[in-house]
Design an enzyme around this catalytic site. Structure first.
Site, PDB file in Angstrom:
ATOM      1  N   HIS A 160      -3.471  -5.053  -0.320  1.00 34.90           N
ATOM      2  CA  HIS A 160      -3.300  -5.663   1.003  1.00 34.90           C
ATOM      3  C   HIS A 160      -3.291  -7.180   0.834  1.00 34.90           C
ATOM      4  O   HIS A 160      -4.367  -7.802   0.785  1.00 34.90           O
ATOM      5  CB  HIS A 160      -4.422  -5.238   1.950  1.00 34.90           C
ATOM      6  CG  HIS A 160      -4.427  -3.762   2.235  1.00 34.90           C
ATOM      7  ND1 HIS A 160      -4.346  -3.265   3.513  1.00 34.90           N
ATOM      8  CD2 HIS A 160      -4.499  -2.678   1.408  1.00 34.90           C
ATOM      9  CE1 HIS A 160      -4.364  -1.926   3.473  1.00 34.90           C
ATOM     10  NE2 HIS A 160      -4.465  -1.570   2.210  1.00 34.90           N
ATOM     11  N   CYS A 164       0.823  -1.214   0.000  1.00 36.16           N
ATOM     12  CA  CYS A 164       0.000   0.000   0.000  1.00 36.16           C
ATOM     13  C   CYS A 164       0.860   1.269   0.000  1.00 36.16           C
ATOM     14  O   CYS A 164       1.596   1.520  -0.948  1.00 36.16           O
ATOM     15  CB  CYS A 164      -0.965  -0.062   1.187  1.00 36.16           C
ATOM     16  SG  CYS A 164      -2.349   1.084   1.060  1.00 36.16           S
ATOM     17  N   GLU A 184      -2.674  -9.777   2.688  1.00 40.42           N
ATOM     18  CA  GLU A 184      -3.143 -10.707   3.713  1.00 40.42           C
ATOM     19  C   GLU A 184      -4.637 -10.864   3.677  1.00 40.42           C
ATOM     20  O   GLU A 184      -5.194 -11.737   4.304  1.00 40.42           O
ATOM     21  CB  GLU A 184      -2.705 -10.254   5.116  1.00 40.42           C
ATOM     22  CG  GLU A 184      -3.468  -9.090   5.690  1.00 40.42           C
ATOM     23  CD  GLU A 184      -2.963  -7.731   5.246  1.00 40.42           C
ATOM     24  OE1 GLU A 184      -3.152  -6.757   5.987  1.00 40.42           O
ATOM     25  OE2 GLU A 184      -2.373  -7.635   4.157  1.00 40.42           O
TER      26      GLU A 184
END
Length: 222
Positions: free
Chosen positions: A220, A130, A222
């Protein structure tokens, strides 16, 4: 099958209830002991696995889930504030440095960009997500710009150009790096490449050094 002597059962109900209660108590003790022993084993296993890695996580607006994900993979992490100097990072002798997500205009993050360049200059592996993607991009010499609408929410398709694989990602950003899909360029730390772009609008979604020492993605993971 024989018939039950309900009269005898009723007459001895107190003894039977005591036996059932004792059985339940023994089961509870065994279960608790098993859980406790299992927890000790898990803690010991985690303690040994933690020694496999030592990472510095720079907090640019980091999520609680990020260090948790490192821990689950057996990696010890040290979360430092965005104001941390390179000397403070180097003192921890990290195996790698992570640039977190976070808010803000990357064009104003000169101090973090400078620290990132010191990390790269020292040969310490570095990766980010990010906002960290934009910081690494700037450290490699790319400029940034403010998007008209930004990428918000889930189901944002991203192309990894080395493999052609498309990943469906979660994103939340209003700034992006300048660049084109698969574009290679010179940086102060060697050749680099725009590794990922958005399938919808071509926005840069990842950058990396070709030698593999540093990489980042805009989403992102995860």
């Amino acid at each position: 099958m024989g018939e039950f002597d309900w009269g005898a059962i009723w007459a001895n109900r107190a003894v039977l209830m005591d036996g059932m209660l004792l059985s339940l108590q023994l089961f509870a003790i065994a279960l608790a002991g098993g859980i406790f022993f299992g927890t000790l084993l898990a803690m010991a296993r985690l303690s040994s696995e933690i020694l496999k890695g030592n990472e510095v996580l720079t907090d640019l607006g980091i999520k609680t889930n990020t260090p948790r994900n490192f821990a689950e993979r057996g990696i010890r992490s040290h979360v430092l504030p965005s104001s941390a100097t390179f000397a403070q990072i180097a003192d921890l002798k990290p195996d790698g440095v992570f640039l977190s997500n976070g808010p803000g205009d990357p064009a104003t993050a000169d101090a973090m960009v400078a620290v990132t360049r010191e990390v790269l200059g020292a040969g310490i592996p570095l990766f980010g997500i990010c906002f960290g993607n934009q910081i690494l991009g700037r450290a490699l010499g790319r400029s940034t710009y403010k998007m008209t609408f930004g990428h918000r929410g889930i189901n944002v398709p991203v192309i990894e150009h080395a493999t052609g694989k498309v990943e469906i990602t979660s994103q939340n950003h209003g700034f992006a790096l300048e660049g084109e899909a698969g574009q290679e360029f010179d940086s102060p730390f060697g050749r680099a490449v725009i590794s990922h772009t958005c399938a919808n609008d071509g926005v840069v979604e990842g950058v990396r050094l070709i030698d593999g020492r540093a990489f980042s993605v805009q989403y992102h993971p995860e």
